[in-house]
Write a protein that holds these residues in place. Structure first.
Motif, PDB file in Angstrom:
ATOM      1  N   ASN A 744       0.823  -1.192   0.000  1.00  0.00           N
ATOM      2  CA  ASN A 744       0.000   0.000   0.000  1.00  0.00           C
ATOM      3  C   ASN A 744       0.868   1.256   0.000  1.00  0.00           C
ATOM      4  N   MET A 745       0.743   2.088  -1.053  1.00  0.00           N
ATOM      5  CA  MET A 745       1.474   3.348  -1.177  1.00  0.00           C
ATOM      6  C   MET A 745       2.989   3.151  -1.161  1.00  0.00           C
ATOM      7  N   GLU A 746       3.488   1.991  -1.605  1.00  0.00           N
ATOM      8  CA  GLU A 746       4.931   1.727  -1.531  1.00  0.00           C
ATOM      9  C   GLU A 746       5.719   2.609  -2.488  1.00  0.00           C
ATOM     10  N   PHE A 747       5.205   2.814  -3.710  1.00  0.00           N
ATOM     11  CA  PHE A 747       5.898   3.644  -4.692  1.00  0.00           C
ATOM     12  C   PHE A 747       5.027   4.847  -5.041  1.00  0.00           C
ATOM     13  N   LEU A 748       5.640   6.042  -5.009  1.00  0.00           N
ATOM     14  CA  LEU A 748       4.955   7.277  -5.366  1.00  0.00           C
ATOM     15  C   LEU A 748       5.693   7.901  -6.545  1.00  0.00           C
ATOM     16  N   ASN A 749       5.007   8.071  -7.665  1.00  0.00           N
ATOM     17  CA  ASN A 749       5.617   8.576  -8.887  1.00  0.00           C
ATOM     18  C   ASN A 749       4.776   9.715  -9.463  1.00  0.00           C
ATOM     19  N   ASP A 750       5.382  10.469 -10.356  1.00  0.00           N
ATOM     20  CA  ASP A 750       4.584  11.405 -11.154  1.00  0.00           C
ATOM     21  C   ASP A 750       4.678  11.081 -12.652  1.00  0.00           C
ATOM     22  N   ARG A 751       5.403  10.014 -12.991  1.00  0.00           N
ATOM     23  CA  ARG A 751       5.422   9.448 -14.333  1.00  0.00           C
ATOM     24  C   ARG A 751       5.406   7.927 -14.167  1.00  0.00           C
ATOM     25  N   PHE A 752       4.671   7.236 -14.995  1.00  0.00           N
ATOM     26  CA  PHE A 752       4.723   5.775 -14.898  1.00  0.00           C
ATOM     27  C   PHE A 752       4.291   5.149 -16.215  1.00  0.00           C
ATOM     28  N   VAL A 753       4.795   3.945 -16.442  1.00  0.00           N
ATOM     29  CA  VAL A 753       4.348   3.063 -17.519  1.00  0.00           C
ATOM     30  C   VAL A 753       4.300   1.653 -16.936  1.00  0.00           C
ATOM     31  N   SER A 754       3.178   0.988 -17.069  1.00  0.00           N
ATOM     32  CA  SER A 754       3.068  -0.398 -16.595  1.00  0.00           C
ATOM     33  C   SER A 754       2.651  -1.290 -17.746  1.00  0.00           C
ATOM     34  N   LEU A 755       3.228  -2.491 -17.764  1.00  0.00           N
ATOM     35  CA  LEU A 755       2.895  -3.496 -18.770  1.00  0.00           C
ATOM     36  C   LEU A 755       2.607  -4.802 -18.051  1.00  0.00           C
ATOM     37  N   GLN A 756       1.455  -5.368 -18.342  1.00  0.00           N
ATOM     38  CA  GLN A 756       1.039  -6.613 -17.700  1.00  0.00           C
ATOM     39  C   GLN A 756       0.687  -7.630 -18.770  1.00  0.00           C
ATOM     40  N   MET A 757       1.297  -8.820 -18.653  1.00  0.00           N
ATOM     41  CA  MET A 757       1.081  -9.886 -19.609  1.00  0.00           C
ATOM     42  C   MET A 757       0.686 -11.154 -18.880  1.00  0.00           C
ATOM     43  N   GLY A 758      -0.372 -11.793 -19.333  1.00  0.00           N
ATOM     44  CA  GLY A 758      -0.783 -13.070 -18.775  1.00  0.00           C
ATOM     45  C   GLY A 758      -1.089 -14.056 -19.887  1.00  0.00           C
ATOM     46  N   TRP A 759      -0.517 -15.241 -19.788  1.00  0.00           N
ATOM     47  CA  TRP A 759      -0.692 -16.260 -20.830  1.00  0.00           C
ATOM     48  C   TRP A 759      -1.270 -17.521 -20.204  1.00  0.00           C
ATOM     49  N   ASP A 760      -2.506 -17.810 -20.547  1.00  0.00           N
ATOM     50  CA  ASP A 760      -3.164 -19.040 -20.122  1.00  0.00           C
ATOM     51  C   ASP A 760      -3.006 -20.053 -21.246  1.00  0.00           C
ATOM     52  N   LEU A 761      -2.201 -21.110 -21.009  1.00  0.00           N
ATOM     53  CA  LEU A 761      -1.861 -22.055 -22.066  1.00  0.00           C
ATOM     54  C   LEU A 761      -2.896 -23.166 -22.244  1.00  0.00           C
ATOM     55  N   ASN A 762      -3.955 -23.167 -21.439  1.00  0.00           N
ATOM     56  CA  ASN A 762      -5.036 -24.151 -21.582  1.00  0.00           C
ATOM     57  C   ASN A 762      -4.555 -25.596 -21.466  1.00  0.00           C
ATOM     58  N   GLY A 763      -3.494 -25.824 -20.688  1.00  0.00           N
ATOM     59  CA  GLY A 763      -3.033 -27.193 -20.482  1.00  0.00           C
ATOM     60  C   GLY A 763      -2.209 -27.753 -21.616  1.00  0.00           C
ATOM     61  N   LYS A 764      -1.743 -26.902 -22.529  1.00  0.00           N
ATOM     62  CA  LYS A 764      -1.004 -27.374 -23.704  1.00  0.00           C
ATOM     63  C   LYS A 764       0.237 -28.161 -23.309  1.00  0.00           C
ATOM     64  N   LEU A 765       0.958 -27.729 -22.289  1.00  0.00           N
ATOM     65  CA  LEU A 765       2.167 -28.421 -21.858  1.00  0.00           C
ATOM     66  C   LEU A 765       1.846 -29.600 -20.950  1.00  0.00           C
ATOM     67  N   PHE A 766       0.908 -29.416 -20.031  1.00  0.00           N
ATOM     68  CA  PHE A 766       0.531 -30.507 -19.124  1.00  0.00           C
ATOM     69  C   PHE A 766      -0.028 -31.698 -19.893  1.00  0.00           C
ATOM     70  N   ASN A 767      -0.664 -31.436 -21.032  1.00  0.00           N
ATOM     71  CA  ASN A 767      -1.255 -32.526 -21.809  1.00  0.00           C
ATOM     72  C   ASN A 767      -0.205 -33.448 -22.417  1.00  0.00           C
ATOM     73  N   LEU A 768       1.044 -33.022 -22.419  1.00  0.00           N
ATOM     74  CA  LEU A 768       2.115 -33.871 -22.930  1.00  0.00           C
ATOM     75  C   LEU A 768       2.616 -34.853 -21.883  1.00  0.00           C
ATOM     76  N   VAL A 769       2.210 -34.656 -20.626  1.00  0.00           N
ATOM     77  CA  VAL A 769       2.639 -35.527 -19.528  1.00  0.00           C
ATOM     78  C   VAL A 769       1.502 -36.487 -19.217  1.00  0.00           C
TER      79      VAL A 769
END
Length: 866
Positions: A744-769
């Motif tokens: 909470n309130m750890e970083f205080l800025n007056d300029r910022f850029v955030s990038l968030q990436m999430g990849w749900d692979l739908n079990g593509k790798l687990f299905n090989l096991v």
């Protein structure tokens, strides 16, 4: 096959007694159950499977040779048919050898029929069994034929036309599935003889079903290439059934449409059940599927090659089915059948079958005319099974461009009568579908149902209605889950709230709450008065919203609570992963106007004045020498925002609206101006923010990737409460679009850029096991980055600012970021544990030397996903 049961009741008075009404009902139901039991005993059930692989053979035909009656297996090869001893049963399916089986007195009532693939030669095209020792794409006639089919699809895709429009009829039915006599012996449907009026035998799976909800829609769809323009004009629409008992009943139908939406095999990916499935004629189909030419047949007098296909990896999100390709040089798809593999990674769906029919119009155009889908679902073994049937028919095609933008068909806006659909229905409604209104009346008259309905509404809608059957609710009490919460300053909080509905006033709405703190003995409130210029059915935020509202609030909150997509007092949001010792007391008055268009454009303007008081381990102490802490700050501001999200599907709930999916990027631009001297405002400032969000469907069943970009700048010198604070999630439960290990309130800025990436692979790798693929787990990878900077004019640590009367000392635990070192955190998750649970391990990669830094955490969520 029609389903008839004669209901017999008895009343005996000659011997001096009579059976009263309740006794008659019990006897009637007993007779019904006996008849159902006898009917089931006189049936044969079973499965049709491939003799080599033991996979189900979908849509096999079973007909008694001499009687000419029979049935068809469902998408999973299951069937039920009447038993006729001393007759011969003929079983056939395209691509398999036809066989006969004698039905005798000793033939078991449960059969497993094994079909052998056939082998034929068709000149240049070789028809062989799908079951070769090893599948090869090189020198495979099926693959070569599919390359020609994929290349030819561009010529028949309607989007290649300069102009078209047509009428699209859709019927969506949701009902109880696979009903048995025991289902009527207890629960809500026990001892209800009238239930027989609402049962029917489903032609798609030969099971006893009871329709619960029905939605019919007629839409005129049009498209123009230059200038590019597309539209969907709704001509008629109606919803009947149990969903009408809920004010948010449209939600059920909207979700059903979203999950069981139109299938377009011309797209590279087919979005179904909110997952991307590779199309059998898509760009990646050759690599994703195994194709086999298995037969030739005639479809509407057109000779067709039959190609079977199945995913290379069965648990990937793909289909198994058949393509019926014209046996000429056009390589057009005449018919397409799709079903889910027996070991699919999809949850809750026991069977799904889709069949599409294509036809040639008089002008030579090749168009989709029928699209039927049936899905059988079961959550657990002890809950009711459901069936969803979607029937789509297209007609009234036109390809000549017109300058008149009015619909070619008579507009039926707000037309809900059954007659409005008769011109477009490919088949009349069944008797059970036509009597859904009567079903609702009968269920409403059942003892105890109103209490059950009230409990369900409180659970699923989070509000308690104050209306009755004959009087719509004018005031709803809630949210229920926000009635009890706690924080370090107030201790236990008790809260009661509510909102008025359109039943009280069609345009004027009031919403708010009152809360009392047991520890601080403070009283809090929040009240909003809204005028809706549109005509909402129930609440003012219904899309498209065109409102003006005034809000007055006095309550405590974290600065990051403004980013929550749920109520800050929700019992689940109140549980935090770390100690909270800083809050603000907000006293604000806000005037807001918003205007939305169906195109996805939203414009909003807001005027706000707000007084904030520090609470806990926080003070407002200016840098000016010998300054004493301020008890409060006041700022007034005007905000203007623009948001554009074309193709967005919105879920309307009693609390708020939610977005189901995004067909296009979401873009939001916002600017806020501080107004010093206006309504006591103490500061001039300008804050600009830009946000973009997009989901990408990955090819070859590799799931979906979400990207979100945010950037903003505070252009003026301001005290720290007006600086930019990261979007954080301090709760134990996962929240999208937020940082999980920033405090909470750890970083205080007056300029910022955030990038968030999430990849749900739908079990593509687990299905090989081998062992993991049985669990149907799905892997998740997430990366979040925050670049921030505090310019010199807002840095309280610089000597040049030591005498500033605007800047203030940062609270303990708040820091300025290094502009050369972005903050990083990564997440590794396992989704779909027990089909419901999501668990993610989140790790912070840098800024670990700060005293407040938490290196890692495990969070969870409950998600219902197919």
């Amino acid at each position: 096959m029609p389903f008839h049961i004669i209901l017999i009741t008895f009343a005996h008075e000659k011997n001096g007694y009579s059976i009263k009404m309740r006794g008659r009902q019990k006897l009637s139901l007993l007779v019904l159950l006996l008849l159902c039991g006898q009917m089931l005993q006189a049936q044969i059930t079973g499965r049709v499977i491939d003799d080599a692989t033991e996979e189900p053979v979908p849509m096999a035909t079973l007909i008694y040779k001499n009687l000419g009656v029979g049935t068809k297996a469902d998408a999973q090869g299951r069937f039920t048919l009447a038993r006729h001893n001393h007759e011969r049963l003929v079983i056939s399916c395209v691509g398999y050898e036809t066989q006969e089986k004698a039905i005798r007195q000793g033939t078991p009532s449960q059969l497993t029929i094994r079909m052998k693939p056939n082998q034929l030669s068709l000149g240049e095209v070789t028809v062989t069994s799908r079951r070769s020792s090893r599948y090869r794409r090189k020198n495979n006639p099926a693959v070569e034929l599919m390359r020609k089919v994929i290349a030819a699809k561009k010529q028949t895709d309607l989007r290649q036309k300069d102009y078209y429009r047509y009428a699209n009829y859709q019927k969506l039915m949701v009902g109880l599935n696979d009903l048995k006599p025991k289902d009527f012996q207890s629960g809500l449907l026990a001892n209800k003889p009238w239930i027989i009026d609402h049962l029917e035998l489903c032609p798609y799976n030969n099971k006893l079903i009871m329709p619960l909800s029905l939605e019919e829609t007629v839409t005129e769809r049009s498209f123009r290439r230059d200038p590019h323009e597309s539209s969907n004009n709704q001509l008629a629409h109606r919803i009947t059934g149990l969903t009408n008992l809920f004010q948010t009943g449209d939600l059920v139908n909207l979700v059903s449409q979203e999950y069981f939406n139109d299938v377009d095999i011309y797209q590279d990916n087919i979005r179904l059940l909110r997952h991307p499935f590779t199309s059998p004629i898509g760009r990646d189909a050759i690599l994703f599927y195994h194709f086999y030419i298995t037969d030739t047949t005639y479809v509407d007098n057109d000779k067709c090659y039959v190609l079977d296909f199945t995913p290379s990896t069965q648990q990937d999100f793909g289909f198994r089915g058949q393509l019926f390709v014209m046996a000429d040089s056009s390589y057009l798809v005449k018919r397409c059948t799709l079903s889910l593999p027996n070991v699919t990674g999809v949850n809750w769906v026991e069977g799904l079958y889709c069949q599409q029919e294509f036809s040639r119009l008089e002008g030579g155009e090749w168009v989709l005319t029928r699209d039927d889908m049936v899905a059988e679902m079961a959550v657990t073994d002890f809950t009711a099974k459901l069936i969803v049937v979607r029937n789509t028919a297209r007609s009234h095609f036109e390809f000549e461009d017109v300058t008149d933008p009015t619909p070619s068909l008579e507009s039926r806006e707000a037309d809900t009568s059954s007659a409005a659909f008769e011109e477009f229905r490919p088949a009349p409604l069944t008797s059970s579908e036509s009597s859904l209104g009567l079903l609702v009346e009968r269920i409403e008259g059942t003892r105890g149902f109103k209490y059950l309905l009230a409990a369900m509404k409180a659970l699923f809608e989070n509000y308690i209605e104050t209306g009755s059957k004959d009087q719509p609710s004018k005031v709803d009490i809630g949210p229920v889950l926000s009635s009890i919460s706690s924080n370090f300053n107030d201790g236990l909080r008790l809260r009661i709230g509510g909102q008025t509905t359109a039943a009280l006033h069609p345009h004027l709405f009031l919403k708010g709450y009152y809360a009392h703190a047991m520890k601080s003995h403070e009283n809090y409130y929040d009240g909003t008065l809204t005028y809706a210029f549109s005509h909402p059915k129930y609440l003012p935020h219904e899309f498209p919203a065109r409102t003006i509202s005034f809000q007055s609030r006095r309550d405590v909150a974290l600065p990051s609570d403004k980013y929550l997509d749920t109520d800050k007092d929700n019992v689940f949001s109140a549980l935090k992963i770390s100690e909270i010792d800083k809050m603000l007391l907000y006293n604000s008055q806000t005037l807001t106007a918003e205007y939305e268009q169906k195109s996805g454009l939203r414009l909003a303007a807001q005027l706000k004045t707000e007084k904030v008081n520090p609470i806990g381990n926080m003070t407002f102490t200016p840098l000016t020498p010998l300054s004493t802490p301020l008890s409060s700050l006041r700022y007034s501001e005007a905000t203007f925002s623009l948001r554009f999200s074309p193709g967005e599907t919105i879920l309307e709930t009693k609390e708020r609206r939610r977005t189901l999916h995004y067909n296009a990027p979401v873009v939001r631009l916002q600017h806020t101006v501080g107004l010093k001297g206006f309504l006591g405002g103490q500061y001039n400032y300008n804050y600009t923010e830009l946000e973009a969000w997009k989901r990408f469907w990955m090819p070859m069943s590799f799931g979906a990737m979400k990207l979100r970009l945010r950037m903003g700048a505070q252009w003026n010198r301001v005290p720290f409460p007006l600086l930019i604070m990261p979007e954080t999630n301090m709760a134990y439960f996962l929240k999208s679009n937020s940082f999980d290990l920033i405090n909470n309130m750890e970083f205080l800025n007056d300029r910022f850029v955030s990038l968030q990436m999430g990849w749900d692979l739908n079990g593509k790798l687990f299905n090989l096991v081998p062992l993991l693929k049985r669990l149907k787990w799905r892997e998740y990878i997430g990366v979040q980055c925050l670049w921030g900077k505090l310019t010199d004019k807002n840095n309280p640590l610089l000597a040049e600012n030591s005498a500033s009367g605007v800047l203030m000392y940062f609270p303990e635990g708040s820091y300025a970021m290094d502009g050369k070192q972005p903050y990083w955190e990564v997440a590794f998750g396992i989704h779909n544990i027990l089909k419901l649970i999501t668990v993610e391990y989140i790790r912070r990669l840098n800024y670990l030397d700060l005293p407040t830094a938490q290196k890692q955490v495990v969070k969870m969520a409950m998600e219902f996903k197919f």
